[in-house]
Design a protein around this motif. Sequence first.
Motif, mmCIF file in Angstrom:
data_model
loop_
_atom_site.group_PDB
_atom_site.id
_atom_site.type_symbol
_atom_site.label_atom_id
_atom_site.label_comp_id
_atom_site.label_asym_id
_atom_site.label_seq_id
_atom_site.Cartn_x
_atom_site.Cartn_y
_atom_site.Cartn_z
ATOM 1 N N ALA A 16 -2.977 9.954 -1.191
ATOM 2 C CA ALA A 16 -2.133 11.053 -0.711
ATOM 3 C C ALA A 16 -1.133 10.567 0.334
ATOM 4 C CB ALA A 16 -3.000 12.166 -0.136
ATOM 5 N N LEU A 17 -1.551 9.661 1.196
ATOM 6 C CA LEU A 17 -0.658 9.084 2.204
ATOM 7 C C LEU A 17 0.499 8.355 1.529
ATOM 8 C CD1 LEU A 17 -0.065 8.243 5.224
ATOM 9 C CD2 LEU A 17 -1.467 6.228 4.740
ATOM 10 N N PHE A 18 0.169 7.504 0.572
ATOM 11 C CA PHE A 18 1.203 6.720 -0.106
ATOM 12 C C PHE A 18 2.144 7.601 -0.928
ATOM 13 C CE2 PHE A 18 -1.769 2.778 -0.207
ATOM 14 C CZ PHE A 18 -1.382 2.442 1.076
ATOM 15 N N LYS A 19 1.612 8.619 -1.550
ATOM 16 C CA LYS A 19 2.437 9.483 -2.406
ATOM 17 C C LYS A 19 3.203 10.539 -1.621
ATOM 18 C CE LYS A 19 0.809 8.234 -6.633
ATOM 19 N NZ LYS A 19 1.470 7.075 -7.153
ATOM 20 N N GLY A 20 2.609 11.053 -0.541
ATOM 21 C CA GLY A 20 3.177 12.208 0.130
ATOM 22 C C GLY A 20 3.988 11.945 1.382
ATOM 23 N N VAL A 21 3.922 10.715 1.907
ATOM 24 C CA VAL A 21 4.634 10.427 3.162
ATOM 25 C C VAL A 21 5.676 9.347 2.904
ATOM 26 C CG1 VAL A 21 4.422 9.627 5.550
ATOM 27 C CG2 VAL A 21 2.596 11.013 4.539
ATOM 28 N N HIS A 22 6.925 9.688 3.082
ATOM 29 C CA HIS A 22 8.006 8.706 2.986
ATOM 30 C C HIS A 22 8.220 8.130 4.384
ATOM 31 C CE1 HIS A 22 12.249 7.288 2.720
ATOM 32 N NE2 HIS A 22 11.713 6.724 1.648
ATOM 33 N N GLY A 81 -0.795 -1.896 -3.649
ATOM 34 C CA GLY A 81 0.336 -2.776 -3.357
ATOM 35 C C GLY A 81 1.635 -2.008 -3.228
ATOM 36 N N GLU A 82 1.872 -1.095 -4.164
ATOM 37 C CA GLU A 82 3.098 -0.300 -4.125
ATOM 38 C C GLU A 82 3.129 0.590 -2.884
ATOM 39 O OE1 GLU A 82 3.183 1.705 -7.903
ATOM 40 O OE2 GLU A 82 3.219 -0.197 -8.984
ATOM 41 N N GLY A 83 1.977 1.129 -2.510
ATOM 42 C CA GLY A 83 1.907 1.991 -1.332
ATOM 43 C C GLY A 83 2.184 1.246 -0.041
ATOM 44 N N VAL A 84 1.584 0.075 0.104
ATOM 45 C CA VAL A 84 1.812 -0.717 1.318
ATOM 46 C C VAL A 84 3.271 -1.140 1.398
ATOM 47 C CG1 VAL A 84 1.241 -2.860 2.540
ATOM 48 C CG2 VAL A 84 -0.584 -1.477 1.517
ATOM 49 N N VAL A 85 3.827 -1.569 0.284
ATOM 50 C CA VAL A 85 5.242 -1.956 0.266
ATOM 51 C C VAL A 85 6.118 -0.773 0.662
ATOM 52 C CG1 VAL A 85 7.149 -2.676 -1.228
ATOM 53 C CG2 VAL A 85 4.949 -3.850 -1.366
ATOM 54 N N GLY A 86 5.804 0.400 0.160
ATOM 55 C CA GLY A 86 6.581 1.590 0.509
ATOM 56 C C GLY A 86 6.500 1.945 1.979
ATOM 57 N N GLY A 136 1.955 -6.933 5.318
ATOM 58 C CA GLY A 136 2.368 -7.698 4.137
ATOM 59 C C GLY A 136 1.502 -8.932 3.966
ATOM 60 N N ARG A 137 1.251 -9.634 5.068
ATOM 61 C CA ARG A 137 0.395 -10.825 5.023
ATOM 62 C C ARG A 137 -1.020 -10.454 4.567
ATOM 63 N NH1 ARG A 137 -0.735 -11.841 10.148
ATOM 64 N NH2 ARG A 137 -2.896 -11.310 9.823
ATOM 65 N N ARG A 138 -1.589 -9.417 5.167
ATOM 66 C CA ARG A 138 -2.955 -9.014 4.811
ATOM 67 C C ARG A 138 -3.041 -8.600 3.347
ATOM 68 N NH1 ARG A 138 -7.630 -7.914 7.183
ATOM 69 N NH2 ARG A 138 -6.763 -8.153 9.254
ATOM 70 N N LEU A 139 -2.068 -7.859 2.879
ATOM 71 C CA LEU A 139 -2.050 -7.437 1.478
ATOM 72 C C LEU A 139 -2.083 -8.657 0.557
ATOM 73 C CD1 LEU A 139 -1.696 -5.051 -0.575
ATOM 74 C CD2 LEU A 139 0.767 -5.481 -0.390
ATOM 75 N N LEU A 140 -1.251 -9.634 0.838
ATOM 76 C CA LEU A 140 -1.178 -10.828 -0.008
ATOM 77 C C LEU A 140 -2.432 -11.689 0.103
ATOM 78 C CD1 LEU A 140 2.521 -11.729 0.717
ATOM 79 C CD2 LEU A 140 1.589 -11.121 -1.530
#
Length: 195
Positions: free
Chosen positions: A7-13, A48-53, A71-75
């Motif tokens: 919900a955070l990734f989809k609903g918060v720009h 991945g898409e959510g963190v990038v966003g 970004g580092r932690r994700l990778l």
Amino acid sequence: VVAMTRALFKGVHTPSHTQQVRKTVLDLVRVLLENWKSDVETLGFDLGEGVVGVIEEERDPRNLMMAFALGRRLLEDFGNTCISQEALTTLFESLTSYFPITFTPPKDDKYGITGDDLRAGLNAALAASPRMAQFALPFLMDSSKDITVGDNDQAIHDALEALGYCLERYGPVVTREHLAEVFKTARDQVCRTTT
């Protein structure tokens, strides 16, 4: 946790909010990645898409430090199962949009973030996974010899420093694949003349 993260990734720009709201979102994502890794990992490519966003378009140095760390932690921690090729490309483009870092803190700075801190954070994010090599190495080699920067020795220095850091972190297999171009770039810089 998974439903809230989705919900955070989809609903918060995130980029459209104030610095403090963006910082809060970055903090929340950091906590989720650190403390609920196995839960958020089930999101797969959506993670991945959510963190990038969340990290793209960041402009505040305090938040950039956090964005680079995310970004580092994700990778480093989530890899191929959570970062699609498209998300990897977008992450690379987002990270390198800050290069070269020219930040100088204001005289009355109370946060203590320096340009060197930001450069170190960016380098660590770019070097976090050998998957980034396909983008980062050509970008850094081109940046080190880009005539559009003119005689900006600092930008050239930063590109070569980041290149060395990335090659060290990516390891010998990746380095070997790019060795001819690295040597050509190094030769071009050593033999470079200014008029």
